[in-house]
Write an enzyme that holds these catalytic residues in place. Structure first.
Site, short mmCIF file in Angstrom:
data_model
loop_
_atom_site.label_atom_id
_atom_site.label_comp_id
_atom_site.label_asym_id
_atom_site.label_seq_id
_atom_site.Cartn_x
_atom_site.Cartn_y
_atom_site.Cartn_z
N SER A 52 0.68 10.31 -31.36
CA SER A 52 0.07 11.45 -32.45
C SER A 52 1.25 12.22 -32.90
CB SER A 52 -1.51 11.84 -33.14
OG SER A 52 -1.26 12.40 -31.52
N ASP A 80 -4.06 21.57 -35.89
CA ASP A 80 -5.76 21.31 -35.81
C ASP A 80 -5.42 21.29 -34.08
OD1 ASP A 80 -4.62 19.37 -34.08
OD2 ASP A 80 -4.88 17.94 -35.55
N HIS A 100 -2.03 19.53 -32.35
CA HIS A 100 -1.11 18.76 -32.94
C HIS A 100 -0.36 20.15 -33.79
CE1 HIS A 100 -3.20 15.22 -33.32
NE2 HIS A 100 -2.37 14.75 -32.81
#
Length: 351
Positions: free
Chosen positions: A36, A325, A328
């Protein structure tokens, strides 16, 4: 050949302007493998909770939410800009036509080196599957350029970027309620397992019996794990009262040491025109002197899985936050990280 081990430095924005390039890109194409931290849309249509194609993700990206796990650009987005690319490298899920000659992004949120990592959240494209997808792109490039030999010559000039492994810990080894790994392996044994798998994937990236170098790749950047125990999710999950969870950080250091040794081996085993670079993501720091005053909380309101709650209003000043978040980093941090990354790999493109 001596391994090129480079710490990931954090430098000023002035260097971004100095290093920004115009005109032709330093390399004709970039191939991106990862999770991610690099995903730019490959998970959008997968049955998984690990997706970010909704607000407030992407609120600072020109086209809004795209599947990037941040408010704007990722580190590899900024890096490709510094390399001279006018357009972002497209996700494999959306590649078509001549796009493939610029490269492809195979990264997938929640994906790991191991097949099972992150699967409790739904489907993802683990590293082995990403390499299978690269086979597809390689075949298409060969067809477009008129054969394997021309494809190999073309790929000689391209950059391969790998940044993966966090989910094998965060979403596998350190989730004993979902995965048995921590009951089967000691931390050392698990790190050895990951490195063995990683090594096999790197060396058998395309056709199984051919090595990476033999199918054209000459320039590879391999990024180590960051301080996984210093994320807002780690603070909450392990009840550390705002201090880093050293269990995760110790795992990162152990993995990185072994990955660095693997890069040394690759540089020894392959010919002088092949360069493998290890980037140490645990080096350097992001402190208040750089404007990052909030290091232990996410900018966006986050749910149980650590991702932004859809359509919730994020913080007013994301440039002060390290994390978007619970996992990240913000676009502002990604910009700094990319500058350090570029400064450590730019020698690859200089005559």
């Amino acid at each position: 050949m001596e391994a090129k081990t480079k710490p990931l430095l954090v430098v000023s924005l002035l260097l971004l302007a100095a290093n920004c390039v115009h005109g032709e890109s330093h390399v004709p194409c970039v191939f991106i493998f990862g999770d991610s931290l690099s995903d730019n849309g490959n998970n959008n249509n997968l049955p998984t909770y690990a997706k970010s194609n909704y607000r407030p993700y992407g609120i600072n990206f020109p086209n809004g939410p795209t599947g990037r796990f941040t408010n704007g650009l990722t580190t590899i987005d900024f890096t490709t800009q510094l390399l001279g690319f006018e357009k972002f490298i497209p996700p494999f899920a959306n590649t078509s036509g001549s796009d493939i000659l610029k490269g492809a992004n195979y990264a997938s949120g929640a994906a790991g080196i191991l097949f099972e990592s992150g699967k409790h959240m739904g489907e993802n494209i683990h590293l082995g599957a990403q390499l299978i997808n690269h086979r597809v792109i390689y075949s298409r490039i060969a067809m477009r350029l008129g054969g394997s030999e021309k494809a190999e010559q073309y790929l000689n000039k391209c950059l391969y970027y790998m940044n993966i492994g966090s989910n094998d810990y965060i979403n596998n080894y350190f989730l004993p309620n979902f995965y048995p790994a921590s009951r089967i392996y000691t931390p050392l044994q698990f790190a050895n397992l990951l490195i063995d798998q990683y090594s096999g994937h790197i060396q058998m990236v395309l056709w199984g019996t051919q090595s990476l170098r033999e199918v054209g790749a000459r320039k590879m950047v391999i990024v180590g794990l960051g301080l996984m125990g210093c994320t807002p999710n780690a603070f909450g999950r392990y009840k550390t009262n705002g201090t880093c969870f050293e269990g995760l950080n110790d795992a990162a250091f152990m993995f990185n040491n072994k990955l660095n040794s693997l890069v040394d081996q690759l540089n020894t085993n392959f010919s002088a025109d092949s360069k493998f670079i290890f980037i140490n993501s645990t080096a350097g720091s992001l402190d208040s002197s750089l404007g990052f005053t909030v290091v232990d909380a996410p900018c966006c309101p986050s749910g149980e899985n650590g991702q932004c709650i859809p359509n919730e209003t994020p913080c007013q000043n994301s440039t002060a936050y390290v994390f978007w978040d619970e996992f990240h980093t913000t676009q502002a941090v990604n910009r700094y990280t990319a500058i350090g990354l570029y400064n450590n790999i730019k020698f690859l493109f200089q005559a």
